[in-house]
Structure formats: C-alpha cells, structure tokens
Design a protein around this motif. Structure first.
Motif, PDB file in Angstrom:
ATOM      1  N   UNK A 119      48.180  50.343  44.004  1.00  0.00           N
ATOM      2  CA  UNK A 119      47.804  51.023  45.249  1.00  0.00           C
ATOM      3  C   UNK A 119      48.460  50.415  46.476  1.00  0.00           C
ATOM      4  N   UNK A 120      48.693  49.109  46.441  1.00  0.00           N
ATOM      5  CA  UNK A 120      49.216  48.409  47.623  1.00  0.00           C
ATOM      6  C   UNK A 120      50.649  47.930  47.438  1.00  0.00           C
ATOM      7  N   UNK A 121      51.286  48.436  46.385  1.00  0.00           N
ATOM      8  CA  UNK A 121      52.691  48.136  46.103  1.00  0.00           C
ATOM      9  C   UNK A 121      52.981  46.633  46.118  1.00  0.00           C
ATOM     10  N   UNK A 122      52.187  45.910  45.335  1.00  0.00           N
ATOM     11  CA  UNK A 122      52.373  44.466  45.199  1.00  0.00           C
ATOM     12  C   UNK A 122      53.096  44.203  43.883  1.00  0.00           C
ATOM     13  N   UNK A 123      54.208  43.511  43.958  1.00  0.00           N
ATOM     14  CA  UNK A 123      54.944  43.115  42.756  1.00  0.00           C
ATOM     15  C   UNK A 123      54.084  42.115  41.989  1.00  0.00           C
ATOM     16  N   UNK A 124      53.803  42.390  40.724  1.00  0.00           N
ATOM     17  CA  UNK A 124      52.910  41.546  39.940  1.00  0.00           C
ATOM     18  C   UNK A 124      53.439  40.136  39.714  1.00  0.00           C
ATOM     19  N   UNK A 125      54.715  39.914  39.996  1.00  0.00           N
ATOM     20  CA  UNK A 125      55.284  38.573  39.838  1.00  0.00           C
ATOM     21  C   UNK A 125      55.399  37.833  41.168  1.00  0.00           C
ATOM     22  N   UNK A 126      54.879  38.433  42.230  1.00  0.00           N
ATOM     23  CA  UNK A 126      55.014  37.845  43.566  1.00  0.00           C
ATOM     24  C   UNK A 126      53.915  36.820  43.858  1.00  0.00           C
ATOM     25  N   UNK A 127      54.141  35.982  44.861  1.00  0.00           N
ATOM     26  CA  UNK A 127      53.094  35.049  45.293  1.00  0.00           C
ATOM     27  C   UNK A 127      51.825  35.769  45.751  1.00  0.00           C
ATOM     28  N   UNK A 128      51.961  36.947  46.369  1.00  0.00           N
ATOM     29  CA  UNK A 128      50.779  37.718  46.776  1.00  0.00           C
ATOM     30  C   UNK A 128      49.944  38.116  45.562  1.00  0.00           C
ATOM     31  N   UNK A 129      50.621  38.524  44.496  1.00  0.00           N
ATOM     32  CA  UNK A 129      49.905  38.913  43.278  1.00  0.00           C
ATOM     33  C   UNK A 129      49.212  37.704  42.651  1.00  0.00           C
ATOM     34  N   UNK A 130      49.883  36.576  42.666  1.00  0.00           N
ATOM     35  CA  UNK A 130      49.279  35.359  42.119  1.00  0.00           C
ATOM     36  C   UNK A 130      48.027  34.986  42.912  1.00  0.00           C
ATOM     37  N   UNK A 131      48.107  35.064  44.225  1.00  0.00           N
ATOM     38  CA  UNK A 131      46.946  34.756  45.067  1.00  0.00           C
ATOM     39  C   UNK A 131      45.814  35.745  44.802  1.00  0.00           C
ATOM     40  N   UNK A 132      46.156  37.020  44.677  1.00  0.00           N
ATOM     41  CA  UNK A 132      45.158  38.036  44.388  1.00  0.00           C
ATOM     42  C   UNK A 132      44.461  37.739  43.064  1.00  0.00           C
ATOM     43  N   UNK A 133      45.219  37.409  42.035  1.00  0.00           N
ATOM     44  CA  UNK A 133      44.638  37.113  40.724  1.00  0.00           C
ATOM     45  C   UNK A 133      43.693  35.920  40.796  1.00  0.00           C
ATOM     46  N   UNK A 134      44.116  34.871  41.464  1.00  0.00           N
ATOM     47  CA  UNK A 134      43.276  33.678  41.578  1.00  0.00           C
ATOM     48  C   UNK A 134      41.981  33.975  42.331  1.00  0.00           C
ATOM     49  N   UNK A 135      42.076  34.740  43.389  1.00  0.00           N
ATOM     50  CA  UNK A 135      40.888  35.067  44.178  1.00  0.00           C
ATOM     51  C   UNK A 135      39.952  35.981  43.390  1.00  0.00           C
ATOM     52  N   UNK A 136      40.513  36.911  42.627  1.00  0.00           N
ATOM     53  CA  UNK A 136      39.662  37.769  41.801  1.00  0.00           C
ATOM     54  C   UNK A 136      38.912  36.972  40.751  1.00  0.00           C
ATOM     55  N   UNK A 137      39.595  36.052  40.066  1.00  0.00           N
ATOM     56  CA  UNK A 137      38.934  35.221  39.060  1.00  0.00           C
ATOM     57  C   UNK A 137      37.849  34.376  39.715  1.00  0.00           C
ATOM     58  N   UNK A 138      38.179  33.765  40.828  1.00  0.00           N
ATOM     59  CA  UNK A 138      37.209  32.937  41.540  1.00  0.00           C
ATOM     60  C   UNK A 138      35.999  33.759  41.967  1.00  0.00           C
ATOM     61  N   UNK A 139      36.244  34.954  42.475  1.00  0.00           N
ATOM     62  CA  UNK A 139      35.150  35.825  42.913  1.00  0.00           C
ATOM     63  C   UNK A 139      34.256  36.212  41.741  1.00  0.00           C
ATOM     64  N   UNK A 140      34.872  36.512  40.617  1.00  0.00           N
ATOM     65  CA  UNK A 140      34.087  36.856  39.433  1.00  0.00           C
ATOM     66  C   UNK A 140      33.210  35.678  39.015  1.00  0.00           C
ATOM     67  N   UNK A 141      33.779  34.500  39.028  1.00  0.00           N
ATOM     68  CA  UNK A 141      33.034  33.307  38.625  1.00  0.00           C
ATOM     69  C   UNK A 141      31.913  32.970  39.605  1.00  0.00           C
ATOM     70  N   UNK A 142      32.021  33.462  40.821  1.00  0.00           N
ATOM     71  CA  UNK A 142      30.977  33.221  41.820  1.00  0.00           C
ATOM     72  C   UNK A 142      29.946  34.342  41.862  1.00  0.00           C
ATOM     73  N   UNK A 143      30.046  35.313  40.936  1.00  0.00           N
ATOM     74  CA  UNK A 143      29.016  36.323  40.836  1.00  0.00           C
ATOM     75  C   UNK A 143      29.412  37.742  41.167  1.00  0.00           C
ATOM     76  N   UNK A 144      30.604  37.955  41.678  1.00  0.00           N
ATOM     77  CA  UNK A 144      31.062  39.333  41.936  1.00  0.00           C
ATOM     78  C   UNK A 144      31.590  39.865  40.607  1.00  0.00           C
ATOM     79  N   UNK A 145      30.642  40.342  39.791  1.00  0.00           N
ATOM     80  CA  UNK A 145      30.992  40.623  38.401  1.00  0.00           C
ATOM     81  C   UNK A 145      31.004  42.098  38.026  1.00  0.00           C
ATOM     82  N   UNK A 146      31.192  42.953  39.022  1.00  0.00           N
ATOM     83  CA  UNK A 146      31.380  44.357  38.673  1.00  0.00           C
ATOM     84  C   UNK A 146      32.616  44.899  39.375  1.00  0.00           C
TER      85      UNK A 146
END
Length: 70
Positions: free
Chosen positions: A28-55
């Motif tokens: 949706x946001x035209x982020x290259x999955x190999x980019x630093x932005x994508x890496x940051x997004x992935x890390x933040x999503x995992x962290x958010x899930x582990x903190x309870x944002x689980x849906x």
C-alpha cells in the motif's frame, strides 16, 4: 547486574499475521521489502505484537502510523 526484558516468542499463527500486515503495508505504501524502512517496520510490528497489539487491526494501525510519520 542489568535487568533483561524477556519477550514472549512469536508463534506460527502470529508470524503469519505479522507477514500479512507487513506485506499489505509494504504494498500500500510502496515500501521495498529489502529497504531499511521495511526492516524498521518489521521490527516495530514484532515489538508491538509482543507488547499486546495482537490482532490485525491494531497492527495495521501501528504500520499506518509509522508510515505516515516517515
């Protein structure tokens, strides 16, 4: 001795959810999955899930907020 923060491991169902939210946000946001932005997004999503944002809705909101702030 420093205190270590222990996070819950991600189970296969949660991993599938994370992948779906990540893939959709990148598309949706035209982020290259190999980019630093994508890496940051992935890390933040995992962290958010582990903190309870689980849906999907909560994780998608995190992704949208992150993308809008870049």
């Amino acid at each position: 001795m420093p205190t270590q923060l222990v996070r819950n491991p991600v189970n296969p169902e949660q991993l599938t959810l994370l992948q779906q939210v990540f893939d959709r946000a990148c598309q949706e946001h035209q982020i290259d999955k190999t980019s630093p932005d994508a890496e940051a997004l992935a890390l933040i999503l995992v962290n958010s899930l582990q903190k309870g944002k689980d849906d999907e809705e909560k994780l998608a909101a995190v992704a949208a907020a992150l993308v809008s702030s870049r």
